[in-house]
Design a protein around this motif. Structure first.
Motif, PDB file in Angstrom:
ATOM      1  N   HIS A 179       8.396   3.579  15.250  1.00  0.00           N
ATOM      2  CA  HIS A 179       7.042   3.143  15.607  1.00  0.00           C
ATOM      3  C   HIS A 179       7.059   1.617  15.649  1.00  0.00           C
ATOM      4  O   HIS A 179       7.871   0.984  14.973  1.00  0.00           O
ATOM      5  N   VAL A 180       6.175   1.070  16.434  1.00  0.00           N
ATOM      6  CA  VAL A 180       6.124  -0.399  16.551  1.00  0.00           C
ATOM      7  C   VAL A 180       5.407  -0.963  15.336  1.00  0.00           C
ATOM      8  O   VAL A 180       5.835  -1.923  14.717  1.00  0.00           O
ATOM      9  N   ARG A 181       4.325  -0.297  14.945  1.00  0.00           N
ATOM     10  CA  ARG A 181       3.581  -0.687  13.717  1.00  0.00           C
ATOM     11  C   ARG A 181       2.981   0.588  13.160  1.00  0.00           C
ATOM     12  O   ARG A 181       2.912   1.601  13.843  1.00  0.00           O
ATOM     13  N   GLY A 182       2.545   0.573  11.947  1.00  0.00           N
ATOM     14  CA  GLY A 182       1.800   1.706  11.403  1.00  0.00           C
ATOM     15  C   GLY A 182       2.722   2.694  10.718  1.00  0.00           C
ATOM     16  O   GLY A 182       3.715   2.316  10.100  1.00  0.00           O
ATOM     17  N   MET A 183       2.375   3.952  10.816  1.00  0.00           N
ATOM     18  CA  MET A 183       3.078   4.952  10.023  1.00  0.00           C
ATOM     19  C   MET A 183       3.354   6.223  10.834  1.00  0.00           C
ATOM     20  O   MET A 183       3.391   7.335  10.302  1.00  0.00           O
ATOM     21  N   ALA A 184       3.557   6.051  12.135  1.00  0.00           N
ATOM     22  CA  ALA A 184       3.793   7.242  12.976  1.00  0.00           C
ATOM     23  C   ALA A 184       5.042   7.991  12.518  1.00  0.00           C
ATOM     24  O   ALA A 184       5.063   9.225  12.482  1.00  0.00           O
ATOM     25  N   GLU A 185       6.076   7.230  12.092  1.00  0.00           N
ATOM     26  CA  GLU A 185       7.307   7.908  11.658  1.00  0.00           C
ATOM     27  C   GLU A 185       7.011   8.883  10.517  1.00  0.00           C
ATOM     28  O   GLU A 185       7.449  10.029  10.531  1.00  0.00           O
ATOM     29  N   GLN A 186       6.219   8.437   9.566  1.00  0.00           N
ATOM     30  CA  GLN A 186       5.952   9.276   8.382  1.00  0.00           C
ATOM     31  C   GLN A 186       5.133  10.519   8.743  1.00  0.00           C
ATOM     32  O   GLN A 186       5.406  11.619   8.285  1.00  0.00           O
ATOM     33  N   VAL A 187       4.132  10.329   9.600  1.00  0.00           N
ATOM     34  CA  VAL A 187       3.242  11.478   9.855  1.00  0.00           C
ATOM     35  C   VAL A 187       3.815  12.417  10.912  1.00  0.00           C
ATOM     36  O   VAL A 187       3.514  13.610  10.909  1.00  0.00           O
ATOM     37  N   LEU A 188       4.656  11.893  11.805  1.00  0.00           N
ATOM     38  CA  LEU A 188       5.315  12.798  12.762  1.00  0.00           C
ATOM     39  C   LEU A 188       6.197  13.781  11.991  1.00  0.00           C
ATOM     40  O   LEU A 188       6.258  14.969  12.309  1.00  0.00           O
ATOM     41  N   GLY A 189       6.823  13.282  10.925  1.00  0.00           N
ATOM     42  CA  GLY A 189       7.656  14.159  10.079  1.00  0.00           C
ATOM     43  C   GLY A 189       6.827  15.287   9.493  1.00  0.00           C
ATOM     44  O   GLY A 189       7.275  16.431   9.399  1.00  0.00           O
TER      45      GLY A 189
END
Ligand code: FO1
Length: 331
Positions: free
Chosen positions: A249-259
Motif C-alpha cells: 500500500h502507498v499509505r494506510g493499512m491496506a496490507e493488514q486488512v486485505l489479509g
C-alpha cells in the motif's frame, strides 16, 4: 461526461479528488465537461464517538482537503492546529488519550454533535459543515445510520486470546502493527444508503473507485444495501485505480486488512477482488501502476479493461493525469 461519482475513503480518496477537480478546472481531462460536477459518496465506518463527540474522519478529510483546511503533512485534521483540549483531557486522565483531537477540529465535532443531537441526519450535518468549507463537490455520507468498523486482534491477556477494538484504536493506538485477524462492520447490515447515494451512482456518467482502502473504505461503501446493485446497473462506466503499488500500500493499512479478508496484496488481486461487472463484480476498468504492468493480462483475462500508468499522487496535476487515464480506459 458531466456527472462523476467517486466512492471515497479518507486520505487516498481525498488526494485523488483534489487532482480530479484540478483536471476538470484546467480542462486536462478529455471527456469530462468543463462544468462537470463531482459527487463524493464517503465512507463513514471509520466514524468514532470520542469524549462525547462524533468524529467522521473520512468525511472531514475530504471536506478539509478540498476546502483547503487540511494539514498536508499529516494528511488529516486541520492546518495550524493546536492540542490544548487534548492535553487538558490527558491531565484529567480521561481516555482515550491516544486519539489526536485538535482544538480547531473540536469545533467541527461540536457542531456535528449538536446537530445530530438536535435530530439532523448526518447527511444534513455534512451539508451544513460544507457550507463553510465549500469543497467544490457534493459530499454524501454513505449512510445516515451508524456503522463502525471494529477489528479482531490477538490478545494474550484476555481469556479468549482475542480482543475487539474500534478501527481508529487499531490504526492509531495499535498503529496497525498487529495483524487484523478479522473485521466486524457493526451496523453495516442494517444501514440504508444516505439520501442521494444510489441516485448519484445510477445517474452518473462515470463512477470512480479511487485509490482508497478496498476493505475498510470502498469495501464498506459497497456493503451498504443497494450500492452494489446500483453500480452493477448504472449505465455509467465504472473505473478503479489501484491503491496497491508494487505489492504494497502507498499509505494506510491496506496490507493488514486485505489479509483479514484473504485477498493478496497486489494490484491484480484487488482489481479481481472488486471484479468485472460482466462477471457480477463492480468494475469495467482498473488502472495499475507501471510497476505492476505484468498484472494487466490477468486483469484482462478477468474481464477488466486494464492499463499500467504512473499512479503516485505526487501533486494535483499528476493526479489529474491519472484521472484522465481512468476516463480514457472506460470512456
Ligand atoms: N490518524 C492518526 O494516525 N492519528 C490520530 O491521532 C488521528 C486523529 C484523527 C482525528 C480526526 C480525524 O478526522 C482523523 C484522524 N486521524 C488520525 C486519521 C484517521 O485515523 C484516518 O484518516 C482514517 O480514519 C483512516 O484512513
Amino acid at each position: 461526461m458531466r456527472n462523476i461519482t467517486v466512492l471515497s475513503g479518507g486520505m487516498g480518496g481525498a488526494r485523488f479528488l483534489q487532482g480530479l477537480l484540478h483536471g476538470i478546472d484546467a480542462g486536462t481531462i478529455p471527456g469530462l465537461a468543463p462544468d462537470a460536477r463531482v459527487t463524493v459518496v464517503a465512507n463513514t465506518a471509520d466514524d468514532l464517538w470520542v469524549h462525547g463527540l462524533k468524529v467522521c474522519p473520512d468525511l472531514d478529510t475530504v471536506m478539509y482537503t478540498l476546502g483547503d483546511g487540511i494539514d498536508l503533512e499529516r494528511g488529516w485534521g486541520r492546518r495550524d492546529e493546536s492540542w490544548r483540549v487534548k492535553e487538558e483531557l490527558a491531565a484529567y486522565g480521561v481516555e482515550p488519550t491516544w486519539f489526536g483531537l485538535g482544538d480547531r477540529d473540536v469545533a467541527t465535532h461540536l457542531v456535528r454533535t449538536q446537530m445530530l443531537e438536535a435530530g439532523f441526519p448526518l447527511s444534513q450535518v455534512t451539508a451544513a459543515l460544507c457550507r463553510r468549507w465549500q469543497p467544490g463537490v457534493e459530499l454524501l455520507p454513505m449512510s445516515d445510520d451508524r456503522v463502525e468498523t471494529h477489528v479482531v486482534v490477538a490478545d494474550e491477556d484476555s481469556p479468549s486470546g482475542k480482543a475487539v477494538v474500534h478501527f481508529q484504536e487499531y490504526w492509531i493506538r495499535l498503529r496497525a502493527a498487529v495483524p487484523a485477524e478479522s473485521l466486524v462492520f457493526v451496523g453495516l447490515d442494517d444501514a440504508t444508503p444516505g439520501p442521494g447515494v444510489l441516485e448519484a451512482i445510477t445517474g452518473a456518467d462515470l463512477v470512480v473507485l479511487p485509490p482508497s482502502n478496498p476493505v475498510v473504505s470502498v469495501g464498506t461503501i459497497l456493503g451498504v444495501a443497494g450500492v452494489r446493485d446500483a453500480i452493477r446497473t448504472t449505465s455509467a462506466p465504472v473505473v478503479g485505480l489501484s491503491p496497491i503499488v508494487g505489492g504494497a500500500h502507498v499509505r494506510g493499512m491496506a496490507e493488514q486488512v486485505l489479509g483479514a479478508i484473504g485477498v493478496e496484496v497486489s494490484a491484480a488481486a484487488v482489481g479481481l477482488h472488486y471484479g468485472a461487472r460482466t462477471g457480477g463484480g463492480v468494475l469495467d476498468g482498473w488502472l495499475v501502476d507501471e510497476r505492476d504492468a505484468d498484472a494487466v493480462p490477468a486483469l484482462q483475462a478477468g474481464g477488466l479493461a486494464a492499463r499500467a500508468v504512473p499512479l503516485m499522487m505526487t501533486d494535483p496535476a499528476t493526479t489529474a493525469a491519472m484521472a484522465a487515464a481512468a476516463v480514457a480506459l472506460v470512456g
